[in-house]
Design an enzyme around this catalytic site. Structure first.
Site: not given
Length: 537
Positions: A117, A171
């Site tokens: 990610c 993130h």
């Protein structure tokens, strides 16, 4: 002349074959051009470039502005989940809205993320591979590391006069300097970390040892990470909106969708172009579908129910664009940040390729890619031309008329793909895809071939599941060559019968490695990065 006779004729007259191929583009044999030392070499298809430039000029004259950009990025959704990629109804989760957008634009079959990610998101934001921007893996539970020192597409477009909005999962570092409002976004509404960090320790199904232990629950609560989703405006502090409990988690995609709808509605009639970076919570494990979608998929499974919601959200965003007269002004890019996290099966996605998230096998990094722009991207196109997440930055800058803003003090791995998108039969401008596994160079793809030097094992003796973050890092004594058209599962090493290709791959790798001499790798995470920060400060 029949096929056999034609083949015999070419074999007996090789010069004829060579002459006929001179003007024919080939993704392996055709040369690239490096226009500057800090830019990735690319193909230059002159006819496609002329067409793209003419279409952009006509667009600006007709609409009186530069295009808007909507990036719709999902979490852990697999290449094959949508109906247009062979999934949909066949895998228990119809995706009519994704399918409609694919039919109305360009569907990529070789769109590449990074293996996980945070590296993928930072690569999209910076136009640089993880070994340059430094986010080799996801930062966890308040861990230092992020986008410090990087220039993002949001910052560059903001400098060019764009409004910039980030919604949903971030993130890319929780530290203040790495938060969205400090790296180019005017506004951010979402959470800074990753879905399971907010939920898993609250769920007795997964963590009874924490939920039923007062001491361990208190220990988790005192860990240095923010348990809330937040709101922030440019240059300001992130303010907590609400603690992300499991009931709140199930509503986040709805809340975020409403926020993006409101942004689109506010932009109606405003001549200022904009960037909306909308990142969903779904379908990262663990999935807790909201009430309207709970049990509504044919599969009656949380992951599949979540796909229904993601499909509805893109419909709502495109409806908002259409209702405000902005659909024709907006390039939409739809993708997922990596392949499925198969170790959470069956709460995971579908891919027809080998392995999964966390690996450089195709299942880990080949993701859906849909580009939609009415009147600008020819409908009904499919292409297997290479397209990397790092291509987003130079491509959007080119479409915004701001290519001159590409930074020259760092290496940019992305290439401008605007002509690929806008020419009716446009060809990709990318020759190579480089596969990096954290700071290990793993493989190189060119054309239909992939040369692999190292990989994460995904067999039952080394891994807890069919690929993903577990497994042993394997350095192959001899490289492996896979033909991805004949062998998408990467099971048949073709090297000894295809030695003619080895030199082309070696040249590609050598040129790539040489760029690190002037532009060395960067580390912003872990002990090595911490030691470096102490030495420098």
């Amino acid at each position: 002349m029949d096929a056999v006779s034609a083949q015999t004729d070419l074999l007996s007259n090789p010069s004829r074959s060579e002459e006929s191929a001179v003007s024919e583009f080939d993704p392996i044999a055709s040369p690239t051009t490096r226009v500057a030392a800090h830019l990735e070499p690319s193909f230059i298809h002159a006819g496609d470039v002329d067409t793209a430039q003419r279409k952009i000029a006509d667009f600006v004259a007709r609409r009186g502005k530069r295009p808007n950009f909507l990036i719709y990025l999902m979490d852990d959704v697999g290449w094959g989940d949508f109906g247009c990629y062979g999934g949909g109804v066949a895998v228990g989760a119809p995706t009519p809205n994704f399918d409609k957008l694919a039919r109305g634009g360009l569907q990529l079959t070789s769109c590449y993320s990074e293996p996980s990610c945070s590296p993928s998101r930072a690569t999209m934001m910076t136009g640089r591979i993880p070994n340059r921007h430094g986010l080799h893996r996801p930062p966890m539970y308040g861990e230092p590391g992020g986008l410090q020192g990087e220039l993002t597409i949001a910052e560059l477009l903001s400098q060019a006069g764009y409004a910039t909005q980030a919604v949903g999962k971030w993130h890319m570092g929780e530290s203040e300097v790495s938060q969205p409002q400090n790296v180019g976004f005017d506004d951010f509404y979402g959470f800074l970390s990753v879905s399971d960090m907010y939920s898993e320790w609250r769920d007795p199904h997964y963590f009874p040892d924490i939920v039923y232990s007062a001491a361990r629950s208190e220990w988790i609560k005192n860990m240095p990470f923010n348990r809330c989703f937040v709101h922030a405006t440019r240059g300001g502090k992130a303010e907590n909106v609400e603690e992300v409990t499991i009931p709140v988690l199930s509503l986040l995609d709805e809340k975020w969708c409403q926020y993006s709808e409101q942004f689109i509605q506010r932009r109606a009639g405003n001549p200022q172009p904009w960037l909306l970076y909308h990142c969903t919570r779904g379908a990262h494990f663990d999935n807790y579908p909201s009430e309207p979608f709970l049990g509504k998929s044919p599969a009656r499974h949380p992951y599949k129910d979540t796909l229904l919601e993601l499909d509805q959200i893109i419909r709502r965003l495109t409806d908002a664009l259409a209702q405000t007269g902005q659909l024709e002004d907006t390039l939409i890019f739809i993708s997922s940040d990596n392949g499925p996290h198969m170790e959470t099966w069956p709460d995971a996605a579908f891919t027809p390729f080998r392995s999964a998230k966390g690996s450089t096998w195709e299942g880990g990094v080949r993701v859906p890619g849909i580009l939609h722009w009415p009147g600008m991207i020819e409908p009904g196109r499919q292409s297997d031309g290479l397209f990397d997440f790092n291509d987003i930055l130079p491509t959007l800058l080119a479409l915004a008329g701001e290519s001159a803003r590409l930074p020259s003090d760092r290496y940019i791995d992305g290439v401008d793909q605007s002509s690929f998108l806008l020419a009716p039969e446009g060809l990709s401008n990318r020759k190579y895809h480089y596969y990096w596994l954290q700071d290990n160079f793993s493989a190189l793809r060119c054309g239909e071939y992939k040369l692999m030097r190292m990989a994460i094992s995904d067999n039952d003796t080394d891994a807890a599941g069919p690929g993903g973050f577990t497994g042993v890092l394997q350095q192959f004594a001899y490289s492996r060559l896979y033909n991805l058209y004949l062998d998408p599962k990467e099971t048949h090493n073709y090297l000894t019968r295809k030695l003619a290709y080895v030199e082309a791959f070696q040249l590609g790798m050598r040129a790539h490695f040489q760029t690190f001499r002037k532009y060395p790798p960067k580390k912003v995470m872990g002990l090595a990065a911490a030691d470096s920060r102490q030495e420098n400060g």
